[in-house]
Design a protein around this motif. Sequence first.
Motif, mmCIF file in Angstrom:
data_model
loop_
_atom_site.group_PDB
_atom_site.id
_atom_site.type_symbol
_atom_site.label_atom_id
_atom_site.label_comp_id
_atom_site.label_asym_id
_atom_site.label_seq_id
_atom_site.Cartn_x
_atom_site.Cartn_y
_atom_site.Cartn_z
ATOM 1 N N ILE A 104 48.706 9.429 123.207
ATOM 2 C CA ILE A 104 48.806 10.393 124.308
ATOM 3 C C ILE A 104 50.057 10.735 124.888
ATOM 4 C CG2 ILE A 104 48.280 9.493 126.462
ATOM 5 C CD1 ILE A 104 45.791 11.987 126.171
ATOM 6 N N GLY A 105 51.082 9.606 124.893
ATOM 7 C CA GLY A 105 52.391 9.931 125.199
ATOM 8 C C GLY A 105 53.199 10.785 124.030
ATOM 9 N N ARG A 106 52.786 10.614 122.875
ATOM 10 C CA ARG A 106 53.511 11.186 121.698
ATOM 11 C C ARG A 106 53.101 12.630 121.754
ATOM 12 N NH1 ARG A 106 52.497 6.557 117.796
ATOM 13 N NH2 ARG A 106 54.224 5.058 118.326
ATOM 14 N N ARG A 107 51.855 12.922 122.366
ATOM 15 C CA ARG A 107 51.510 14.351 122.179
ATOM 16 C C ARG A 107 51.618 15.072 123.509
ATOM 17 N NH1 ARG A 107 46.082 11.744 121.194
ATOM 18 N NH2 ARG A 107 45.209 13.211 122.571
ATOM 19 N N THR A 108 52.469 14.256 124.365
ATOM 20 C CA THR A 108 53.028 15.022 125.617
ATOM 21 C C THR A 108 54.295 15.444 125.801
ATOM 22 O OG1 THR A 108 51.139 13.621 126.972
ATOM 23 C CG2 THR A 108 53.274 14.417 127.934
ATOM 24 N N TYR A 109 54.504 16.669 126.040
ATOM 25 C CA TYR A 109 55.831 17.167 125.968
ATOM 26 C C TYR A 109 56.231 18.133 127.311
ATOM 27 C CZ TYR A 109 55.660 17.014 120.795
ATOM 28 O OH TYR A 109 55.369 16.188 119.501
ATOM 29 N N GLU A 110 57.371 17.710 127.827
ATOM 30 C CA GLU A 110 58.033 18.659 128.758
ATOM 31 C C GLU A 110 58.345 19.928 128.043
ATOM 32 O OE1 GLU A 110 61.149 20.896 130.450
ATOM 33 O OE2 GLU A 110 61.366 19.818 128.649
#
Lengths: 245, 486
Positions: A104-110
Amino acid sequence: MKVSLFITCLADHFAPQVGEAVYRLLRRHGVEVDFPEGQTCCGQPSWNTGHLDDARDFARLYMKAFAKSEYIIQPSGSCAGHVRYFYPEMFPEGSRERQEAIAIGRRTYEFTEFMVRVLGVKDVGARFPGKAVFHNNCHMQRELKVQEEPLEMLRCVRDLELLELPRPDLCCGFGGAFSIKQPEISTAMADDKVDAIAATGANLIVSSDLGCLMHQGGRIEKRGLPIRTLHIAELLWEGVQQNVG
Amino acid sequence: MSAKTPFLERVEKALADDHLRGAVRYTAENLYLKRKAVMADLDVLAEKGEALGNFEELRARAQEIKRHTLAHLDAYLKQAAEQIRKNGGVVHWAKDAREANQIVLEICKKRGAKKLIKSKSMVTEEIHLNQALEAEGMEIVESDLGEYIIQLARETPAHIVIPAIHKTRRQIADLFGAVAGRELATDTKTLAGFARATLRQKFMTADVGVTGANFVVAETGTLCLVTNEGNGRLTSSVPPCQISVVGMEKLVPRLEDLAVMLNLLPRSATGQKITTYFNMITGPRRPGEPDGPEELHVIFLDNGRSNILATQYQEVLSCIRCGACLNSCPVYRQLGGHAYGSIYPGPIGTVLTPLLQGFDQWDELLQACSLCGACAENCPLGIQLHKHIIRLRGEAVAQGREHPLMRTALKAVHFAWTRPGVYKFVARSAHLGVKPFTRRREDGSEYLDNLPSIAAGWTNSRTMPAPARKPFHQRWAELQREEGAK
């Protein structure tokens, strides 16, 4: 393309117009946006103050709310950094939850990271007269390693003079609960930052973090300085409207 | 209002001291920028194949060296001790500060020594060696310029590498002038010249020289001293007896490991490629050698270090005391070292002090951090200092070491916000709850001021945005209707 918006607790409570700006900018570039139910806060306040089990609860809530999302966009480098950098640490190595947290970290963007790196959009067609500095928050520059993206977007804004801020690495002293637990140190740091900004001649502080902006803006208001604070998405959306209108 | 804790009193004092803040900011900024420039140079040199590696590569190698050493520390300590003895040195083991000071005292008594000279060493500050010796009527003089200044001022170092970082030229001239018995000018030549002349005399008449060690090479038993002023060299070559107090974590296995460490230490500490002096001391004076001590003692000090081994904090023991975390820390920049109250200030002190000495006196230090992560970014060993601060905060909270109102607030937030329905209700009613504190600007917009209780910490110096009457999740429904109508 379809993305999910994580609004963050700060924007939800204090700056809904930032969420709206992100939404409208994404829609303008043909992106479908949803807003999953069940989202609240990334849990960074609990984690940073040492309430580690509570922080894990927030992480689980986030992972559940966005389990089906391909891209998760946040108007905050700090919260996105917390998800990508710290969520995996909360769960034992080799566990299923650890894997989920990494994924989920990889799918999360600023927001600007997504616009530039994924969509390839630097110029949203905005016009915004002013002299601005960009304040990059600590987690965004160090944990997400997002430094150039917001600057690239701001350089494309017509009539906006982007001034160089000395020591952009220096924390402004917000630090979440730190700003309330150690208000004197936090305020001394704010003054250090605000003085450096004032010395550039800027009349606008732009950031991708509402926490830093509330802190710097609140200090500026008490000191009566002629400097406005603005979230980058808000600036870009206002600028698009100005350019069109 | 509860009374201010000693820590908060020190913070208040530091923040009110413009001389101190100006001096600290000037020097810390200077060191930070020099480090940054020299690391950029290193990366260029590495690119051209003219360096051992770039910063990231050297950092990874240094981490690996230290990780390996700490994992086998017992074996390397044994090897180092054997080598030192083979070279003709005497090895001592000290469990804590009291034992270490006792060992130094006994060596001095046995030799009838009364006068000692000391080169720069943080570990002897940690054990308060000067006070222990002075209590026994001995004279011990600091020979590092910065340490000499703070010894005259009866203070502790305000920085790991730059002990007198907080002192202005005028203050230094006054301290030296008091010794000289006349007024001194504030130029470098006068001040350094005075210290040089005074300290030379002390070197020549000292019975014992005390040093620390930046590194100890296990395979050869070699003590390494890195200095810029040469005080380490004189201290370890002029007096007839040398005592080196060494933290037990200071080992590297092999001589060649020094190549990695010495590429990182001066660059990280002062932005220098190399320092002016680098001493490698392998045993006392041998027959026929012109200088060096006839007697060499090495005291390996634990003092809480072994409690850190084999815990999640173990990497903290890989610190090489360069001070880069202090120079990059935005909190240290405002406070200087003394506000921390610990011998090791700044980020490394915030982590190391409670680990070595427990929470009772030091849990508050953990709050002097905004978790910006600059320390970890600049650390030549990549020690994740900000992560350790979070972990230590977690331990402190688990022990109930927390402001009760802060705890209540955070627990209430956790209760409400992990329940999305409650979260929404609270968000929608927030503007009503803060009505008494809501103020209106000329343009009609609202903000909060004069908030009560712990929130006053914010509004005493900053206004606060007012909560929106319609939070985003409510606005979202409207945005969707608008979309549907298209």
